[in-house]
Design a protein around this motif. Sequence first.
Motif, PDB file in Angstrom:
ATOM      1  N   ARG A  38       0.820  -1.230   0.000  1.00 42.58           N
ATOM      2  CA  ARG A  38       0.000   0.000   0.000  1.00 42.58           C
ATOM      3  C   ARG A  38       0.841   1.262   0.000  1.00 42.58           C
ATOM      4  N   VAL A  39       2.117   1.158   0.358  1.00 45.47           N
ATOM      5  CA  VAL A  39       2.963   2.349   0.494  1.00 45.47           C
ATOM      6  C   VAL A  39       3.039   3.166  -0.800  1.00 45.47           C
ATOM      7  N   PRO A  40       3.261   2.563  -1.981  1.00 39.05           N
ATOM      8  CA  PRO A  40       3.310   3.395  -3.186  1.00 39.05           C
ATOM      9  C   PRO A  40       2.015   4.187  -3.444  1.00 39.05           C
ATOM     10  N   ASP A  41       0.863   3.579  -3.191  1.00 42.44           N
ATOM     11  CA  ASP A  41      -0.398   4.297  -3.379  1.00 42.44           C
ATOM     12  C   ASP A  41      -0.514   5.469  -2.407  1.00 42.44           C
ATOM     13  N   LEU A  42      -0.134   5.226  -1.168  1.00 47.70           N
ATOM     14  CA  LEU A  42      -0.196   6.293  -0.166  1.00 47.70           C
ATOM     15  C   LEU A  42       0.808   7.396  -0.478  1.00 47.70           C
ATOM     16  N   ALA A  43       2.004   7.016  -0.929  1.00 48.29           N
ATOM     17  CA  ALA A  43       3.009   8.009  -1.312  1.00 48.29           C
ATOM     18  C   ALA A  43       2.523   8.804  -2.522  1.00 48.29           C
ATOM     19  N   GLY A  44       1.851   8.140  -3.450  1.00 51.58           N
ATOM     20  CA  GLY A  44       1.298   8.836  -4.611  1.00 51.58           C
ATOM     21  C   GLY A  44       0.278   9.882  -4.205  1.00 51.58           C
ATOM     22  N   ALA A  45      -0.539   9.556  -3.216  1.00 48.87           N
ATOM     23  CA  ALA A  45      -1.518  10.531  -2.706  1.00 48.87           C
ATOM     24  C   ALA A  45      -0.807  11.726  -2.100  1.00 48.87           C
ATOM     25  N   LEU A  46       0.308  11.483  -1.420  1.00 43.79           N
ATOM     26  CA  LEU A  46       1.069  12.580  -0.826  1.00 43.79           C
ATOM     27  C   LEU A  46       1.692  13.454  -1.914  1.00 43.79           C
ATOM     28  N   VAL A  47       2.210  12.851  -2.965  1.00 38.25           N
ATOM     29  CA  VAL A  47       2.784  13.617  -4.072  1.00 38.25           C
ATOM     30  C   VAL A  47       1.698  14.464  -4.735  1.00 38.25           C
ATOM     31  N   ARG A  48       0.524  13.862  -4.992  1.00 44.47           N
ATOM     32  CA  ARG A  48      -0.570  14.634  -5.596  1.00 44.47           C
ATOM     33  C   ARG A  48      -0.966  15.807  -4.705  1.00 44.47           C
ATOM     34  N   ALA A  49      -0.998  15.592  -3.404  1.00 44.15           N
ATOM     35  CA  ALA A  49      -1.333  16.678  -2.482  1.00 44.15           C
ATOM     36  C   ALA A  49      -0.282  17.780  -2.544  1.00 44.15           C
ATOM     37  N   ALA A  50       0.986  17.399  -2.646  1.00 44.17           N
ATOM     38  CA  ALA A  50       2.060  18.387  -2.741  1.00 44.17           C
ATOM     39  C   ALA A  50       1.947  19.189  -4.035  1.00 44.17           C
ATOM     40  N   VAL A  51       1.635  18.514  -5.132  1.00 49.41           N
ATOM     41  CA  VAL A  51       1.469  19.211  -6.411  1.00 49.41           C
ATOM     42  C   VAL A  51       0.323  20.209  -6.316  1.00 49.41           C
ATOM     43  N   LEU A  52      -0.797  19.781  -5.758  1.00 47.78           N
ATOM     44  CA  LEU A  52      -1.935  20.698  -5.599  1.00 47.78           C
ATOM     45  C   LEU A  52      -1.568  21.897  -4.739  1.00 47.78           C
ATOM     46  N   ALA A  53      -0.871  21.649  -3.641  1.00 48.85           N
ATOM     47  CA  ALA A  53      -0.479  22.745  -2.746  1.00 48.85           C
ATOM     48  C   ALA A  53       0.450  23.715  -3.466  1.00 48.85           C
ATOM     49  N   ASP A  54       1.411  23.179  -4.212  1.00 45.02           N
ATOM     50  CA  ASP A  54       2.332  24.054  -4.940  1.00 45.02           C
ATOM     51  C   ASP A  54       1.620  24.830  -6.042  1.00 45.02           C
ATOM     52  N   ARG A  55       0.701  24.175  -6.763  1.00 42.44           N
ATOM     53  CA  ARG A  55      -0.043  24.889  -7.805  1.00 42.44           C
ATOM     54  C   ARG A  55      -0.886  26.000  -7.197  1.00 42.44           C
ATOM     55  N   ARG A  56      -1.546  25.701  -6.076  1.00 43.77           N
ATOM     56  CA  ARG A  56      -2.356  26.735  -5.405  1.00 43.77           C
ATOM     57  C   ARG A  56      -1.492  27.893  -4.924  1.00 43.77           C
ATOM     58  N   ALA A  57      -0.225  27.607  -4.612  1.00 42.64           N
ATOM     59  CA  ALA A  57       0.696  28.642  -4.152  1.00 42.64           C
ATOM     60  C   ALA A  57       1.338  29.389  -5.324  1.00 42.64           C
ATOM     61  N   GLY A  58       0.998  28.989  -6.550  1.00 41.28           N
ATOM     62  CA  GLY A  58       1.483  29.707  -7.714  1.00 41.28           C
ATOM     63  C   GLY A  58       2.710  29.115  -8.389  1.00 41.28           C
ATOM     64  N   ALA A  59       3.110  27.924  -8.007  1.00 43.64           N
ATOM     65  CA  ALA A  59       4.273  27.296  -8.631  1.00 43.64           C
ATOM     66  C   ALA A  59       3.974  26.931 -10.076  1.00 43.64           C
ATOM     67  N   SER A  60       4.973  27.103 -10.935  1.00 45.65           N
ATOM     68  CA  SER A  60       4.830  26.729 -12.341  1.00 45.65           C
ATOM     69  C   SER A  60       5.060  25.230 -12.494  1.00 45.65           C
ATOM     70  N   TRP A  61       4.664  24.709 -13.654  1.00 44.07           N
ATOM     71  CA  TRP A  61       4.919  23.293 -13.916  1.00 44.07           C
ATOM     72  C   TRP A  61       6.422  23.023 -13.969  1.00 44.07           C
ATOM     73  N   ALA A  62       7.203  23.996 -14.413  1.00 39.83           N
ATOM     74  CA  ALA A  62       8.661  23.827 -14.427  1.00 39.83           C
ATOM     75  C   ALA A  62       9.201  23.686 -13.005  1.00 39.83           C
ATOM     76  N   GLN A  63       8.690  24.488 -12.091  1.00 39.96           N
ATOM     77  CA  GLN A  63       9.127  24.407 -10.690  1.00 39.96           C
ATOM     78  C   GLN A  63       8.709  23.084 -10.061  1.00 39.96           C
ATOM     79  N   ILE A  64       7.483  22.667 -10.338  1.00 38.12           N
ATOM     80  CA  ILE A  64       7.004  21.390  -9.796  1.00 38.12           C
ATOM     81  C   ILE A  64       7.804  20.243 -10.385  1.00 38.12           C
ATOM     82  N   GLY A  65       8.005  20.274 -11.681  1.00 36.03           N
ATOM     83  CA  GLY A  65       8.800  19.238 -12.320  1.00 36.03           C
ATOM     84  C   GLY A  65      10.200  19.159 -11.744  1.00 36.03           C
TER      85      GLY A  65
END
Length: 91
Positions: A38-65
């Motif tokens: 289950r760890v990869p699925d849970l880690a994937g959820a954490l990564v998606r949450a981080a991407v959402l948080a960064d996008r909401r904070a104004g990060a570009s796709w280049a910065q996220i990448g």
Amino acid sequence: MTAAGEVLLRHVMSAEQRSLEQPSPGWPAGWHCAAVARVPDLAGALVRAAVLADRRAGASWAQIGAGLGISAEAARSRFGRTRSAEPAGGG
């Protein structure tokens, strides 16, 4: 993002604690492997949450990448449609 991280941390800590215990006859066969699977699925959820948080904070796709070690195009392709950090079923 905190909720996804807490779920992952609790799951890993629980699996680690059980791995230190002596197996008892009541434990289901393959419990450790099932818990770790289950760890990869849970880690994937954490990564998606981080991407959402960064996008909401104004990060570009280049910065996220860059943060994920992938290109901006790969980040946008992989996460551009991410709307929720919660795994299916809400947990």
